[in-house]
Design an enzyme around this catalytic site. Structure first.
Site, PDB file in Angstrom:
ATOM      1  N   GLU A  21       0.886  -1.186   0.094  1.00  0.00           N
ATOM      2  CA  GLU A  21       0.017   0.017   0.067  1.00  0.00           C
ATOM      3  C   GLU A  21       1.010   1.336  -0.016  1.00  0.00           C
ATOM      4  O   GLU A  21       0.500   2.106  -0.640  1.00  0.00           O
ATOM      5  CB  GLU A  21      -1.046   0.225   1.082  1.00  0.00           C
ATOM      6  CG  GLU A  21      -1.894  -0.999   1.186  1.00  0.00           C
ATOM      7  CD  GLU A  21      -2.870  -0.895   2.642  1.00  0.00           C
ATOM      8  OE1 GLU A  21      -3.859  -0.707   2.349  1.00  0.00           O
ATOM      9  OE2 GLU A  21      -2.281  -1.371   3.534  1.00  0.00           O
ATOM     10  N   TYR A  51     -15.352  25.943  -1.436  1.00  0.00           N
ATOM     11  CA  TYR A  51     -15.180  24.795  -1.331  1.00  0.00           C
ATOM     12  C   TYR A  51     -13.961  24.286  -2.588  1.00  0.00           C
ATOM     13  O   TYR A  51     -13.524  23.322  -2.465  1.00  0.00           O
ATOM     14  CB  TYR A  51     -16.587  24.095  -2.048  1.00  0.00           C
ATOM     15  CG  TYR A  51     -17.064  24.696  -3.322  1.00  0.00           C
ATOM     16  CD1 TYR A  51     -16.605  24.471  -4.519  1.00  0.00           C
ATOM     17  CD2 TYR A  51     -18.183  25.495  -3.174  1.00  0.00           C
ATOM     18  CE1 TYR A  51     -17.190  24.978  -5.662  1.00  0.00           C
ATOM     19  CE2 TYR A  51     -18.935  26.090  -4.537  1.00  0.00           C
ATOM     20  CZ  TYR A  51     -18.413  25.869  -5.688  1.00  0.00           C
ATOM     21  OH  TYR A  51     -18.958  26.355  -6.950  1.00  0.00           O
ATOM     22  N   GLU A  71      -8.630   6.580   9.676  1.00  0.00           N
ATOM     23  CA  GLU A  71      -9.026   7.335  10.679  1.00  0.00           C
ATOM     24  C   GLU A  71      -8.297   8.472  10.755  1.00  0.00           C
ATOM     25  O   GLU A  71      -8.726   9.563  11.228  1.00  0.00           O
ATOM     26  CB  GLU A  71      -9.108   6.527  11.987  1.00  0.00           C
ATOM     27  CG  GLU A  71     -10.101   5.479  12.061  1.00  0.00           C
ATOM     28  CD  GLU A  71      -9.591   3.917  11.369  1.00  0.00           C
ATOM     29  OE1 GLU A  71      -8.640   3.974  10.538  1.00  0.00           O
ATOM     30  OE2 GLU A  71     -10.113   3.040  11.868  1.00  0.00           O
ATOM     31  N   LYS A  96     -11.928   3.845   0.937  1.00  0.00           N
ATOM     32  CA  LYS A  96     -10.860   2.944   0.585  1.00  0.00           C
ATOM     33  C   LYS A  96     -11.189   1.703  -0.354  1.00  0.00           C
ATOM     34  O   LYS A  96     -11.393   0.759   0.199  1.00  0.00           O
ATOM     35  CB  LYS A  96      -9.931   2.543   1.726  1.00  0.00           C
ATOM     36  CG  LYS A  96      -8.418   2.168   1.277  1.00  0.00           C
ATOM     37  CD  LYS A  96      -7.836   1.635   2.784  1.00  0.00           C
ATOM     38  CE  LYS A  96      -6.573   1.004   2.542  1.00  0.00           C
ATOM     39  NZ  LYS A  96      -5.689   0.994   3.576  1.00  0.00           N
TER      40      LYS A  96
END
Length: 118
Positions: A21, A51, A71, A96
């Site tokens: 990863e 934005y 997290e 994910k």
């Protein structure tokens, strides 16, 4: 409370606990809900939150320093959102979709909600 919502912001990041990863990266998708009082009569950008700026900051976190956990990624994004003076609460979902699971799945995500008074 009024809301500004950004849905499906996608960028490549290198977050995760596995070596591959960190080495190969993967797409992360982020949804952000900003709660703030919106001035609807001034038509002035200084009376709201851009934005486009939020999208840039989300992308910077996704593509930035690798983290083990989504997290932590969500928390960093929420902190950046709350750094904008007008934002009272930020709800952030980090998806994910290519998480390293052996099972068939549609998505893995974490949602956090943070406010100025927490």
């Amino acid at each position: 409370m009024d809301r500004i919502t950004l849905t499906g912001l996608t960028a490549t990041g290198y977050h995760g606990v596995l070596t591959e990863e960190r080495r190969d990266g993967q797409s992360f998708v982020v949804d952000v809900i900003l709660e703030l009082p919106l001035e609807t009569t001034s038509d002035d950008l200084t009376d709201t939150v851009s934005y486009a700026d939020i999208a840039d900051e989300v992308e910077a976190v996704i593509t930035g320093e690798p983290r083990d956990l989504i997290e932590t990624v969500a928390g960093e994004i929420a902190s950046r959102c709350l750094a904008h003076e007008r934002v009272v609460r930020a709800t952030v979902t980090v998806h994910k979709p290519s998480a390293p699971l052996t099972q068939t799945f549609a998505d893995v995500s974490v949602t956090i909600s943070r406010s100025r008074d927490e």
